[in-house]
Structure formats: structure tokens, C-alpha cells
Design a protein around this motif. Structure first.
Motif, short mmCIF file in Angstrom:
data_model
loop_
_atom_site.label_atom_id
_atom_site.label_comp_id
_atom_site.label_asym_id
_atom_site.label_seq_id
_atom_site.Cartn_x
_atom_site.Cartn_y
_atom_site.Cartn_z
N PHE A 119 0.84 -1.17 -0.06
CA PHE A 119 0.03 -0.09 0.00
C PHE A 119 0.91 1.23 0.01
CE2 PHE A 119 -1.56 3.51 2.72
CZ PHE A 119 -2.85 3.69 1.95
N GLU A 123 1.45 4.91 -2.50
CA GLU A 123 1.39 6.32 -2.03
C GLU A 123 2.78 6.95 -2.18
OE1 GLU A 123 -0.37 6.80 1.78
OE2 GLU A 123 -2.20 6.85 1.05
N ARG A 207 -5.48 5.29 6.17
CA ARG A 207 -5.86 5.06 4.76
C ARG A 207 -5.61 3.61 4.14
NH1 ARG A 207 -2.91 9.85 4.85
NH2 ARG A 207 -1.02 8.82 3.78
N SER A 211 -8.11 1.07 2.09
CA SER A 211 -7.80 0.94 0.84
C SER A 211 -8.31 -0.56 0.11
CB SER A 211 -6.26 0.83 1.05
OG SER A 211 -5.96 -0.51 1.36
#
Length: 228
Positions: A119, A123, A207, A211
Motif C-alpha cells: 500500500f 502512495e 488509509r 484501501s
């Protein structure tokens, strides 16, 4: 005979003689004519405004140098291959559900760190996890020379402002690291590791839980559990 015609005849003869001489010169020196023709074509097809007689095209050298420089720059700017994820068995449904309970439980297992790291990569903050893992590995070392070498690499990869993988640290922590680097130890980056851990917990973890990466994994394991 008309005097005018008499004057014109010599002029016509002179033109014929000049034309014959030119043709004769061309036949005697075909290489020269070919060179002149080639030069003319080269000038018409020149790829730059300035052509140098010492080479077929003066801009070729410059262009080659620029292309080589571009390739070298591209290679230098190209990111290093992504380090391999930690080896771990596939997570169970129970484990994945536990990740939602706390960040500590997520970071406790290699499977949790791998999923979270995937993840973070989306980002563009994967360096936070890589730094944290590098600090954990440093703590396992006991050989002084190995510790010094690993500390140097960690500093160059994640602390130096010149590194593309620099992690976000405040000035106080950076001062502590700079002092610790005078005599590196397993705990040289402890303050920095804690700060990055806290950053991931407060900023990225919420987040991650929302996700697609986490939800898809949870749904997939739930469906397998139901089928079983």
C-alpha cells in the motif's frame, strides 16, 4: 552580311567553346565533380545550420554526446530495483482481521508488513517501511564492523538529504543521528525509527484500512473461508 550578325557569330562560338571546355574538364576530373555534387547534397540535407568540412556533419558528434548523456542521466535517475518482500506464509483470515484492531498487530507479522508495504508503494512512501525494516535488522547485528557499515548505508539511503529515499525527520532527530554516527551502534537510529513508526501509524495506517488492497485481501480470504 549584316554587321550585327557578324558580331553575334563570334559570341555564339565563344559560348560553344566555353561549354566544350566545361564538359572536357568534367570528364577529366569526375571525382572532383562527384565531390562537388556530394557536397551540394550534403549541404541541402544538413541537419544543422553549421556544417564543418572536417566531418560529414558537425552536429553528429554533439548529438551523440547529448544522447549518451541522456542515457547516462536516465540510468542514474532510474530507481533501484524494489527490494524483495519479507518471506512469509499467506496470511489467514484471522490475521487479516487482527490488522484492523491495531497498527502494532499489523506490523507484528511479515505478512502484515508486506501488505502494508504494498500500500505504501502506491502512495510513494515505501521508504518509510524500508527504513523501519533496516533499523530492525541493524539491531540484530553484533559485529562492530558490520554495524558501522550498515549504519553508513542506512544513513546514505534514508537520512541524507541527497537521497531520493530520504525519510521525513525533524531537526532534533537528525541532530541525534549525526551525533550517534560518530560511534555507530545498533541503536543509532532508534529515535528516527520511532518517529517514522508513529508517522506510518497516524498517517498511512488509517488509509490502508480503507484501501482496496486491504479490502480485496479481506474479501478474498472471506470467500475462501465460506467455500471451505
Amino acid at each position: 552580311m549584316d554587321p550585327t550578325l557578324h558580331r553575334l557569330q563570334p559570341m555564339g562560338s565563344e559560348r560553344m567553346e566555353m561549354r566544350k571546355r566545361q564538359m572536357s574538364t568534367t570528364q577529366e576530373n569526375p571525382g572532383t565533380a562527384q565531390t562537388q555534387h556530394s557536397t551540394g547534397n550534403r549541404g541541402s540535407n544538413a541537419c544543422c545550420f553549421c556544417w564543418c568540412c572536417c566531418c560529414s556533419c558537425s552536429c553528429l558528434t554533439v548529438r551523440n554526446q547529448e544522447e549518451e548523456r541522456a542515457r547516462r542521466t536516465s540510468h542514474e535517475l532510474q530507481p533501484e530495483g524494489i527490494p524483495n518482500c519479507e518471506e512469509s506464509p499467506a496470511p489467514t483470515l484471522e490475521e487479516v482481521n487482527a490488522w484492523a484492531q491495531s497498527f502494532d498487530k499489523l506490523m507484528l507479522t511479515p505478512a502484515g508488513r508486506n501488505a502494508f508495504r504494498e500500500f505504501l508503494r502506491t502512495e510513494f512512501s515505501e521508504e518509510n517501511m524500508l527504513f523501519w525494516i533496516a533499523c530492525e535488522e541493524l539491531k540484530q547485528e553484533s559485529n562492530k564492523s558490520v554495524i558501522e557499515e550498515k549504519a553508513r548505508l542506512i544513513y546514505e539511503d534514508y537520512i541524507s538529504i541527497l537521497s531520493p529515499k530520504e525519510v521525513s525527520l525533524d531537526s532534533r532527530v537528525r541532530e541525534v543521528i549525526n551525533r550517534n554516527m560518530l560511534e555507530p551502534s545498533q541503536h543509532t537510529f532508534d529515535d528516527a525509527q520511532l518517529q517514522i513508526y508513529t508517522l506510518m501509524h497516524r498517517d498511512s495506517y488509517p488509509r490502508f484500512m480503507n484501501s482496496a488492497i486491504y479490502k480485496d485481501l479481506l474479501r478474498s480470504l472471506s470467500e475462501k473461508s465460506t467455500e471451505a
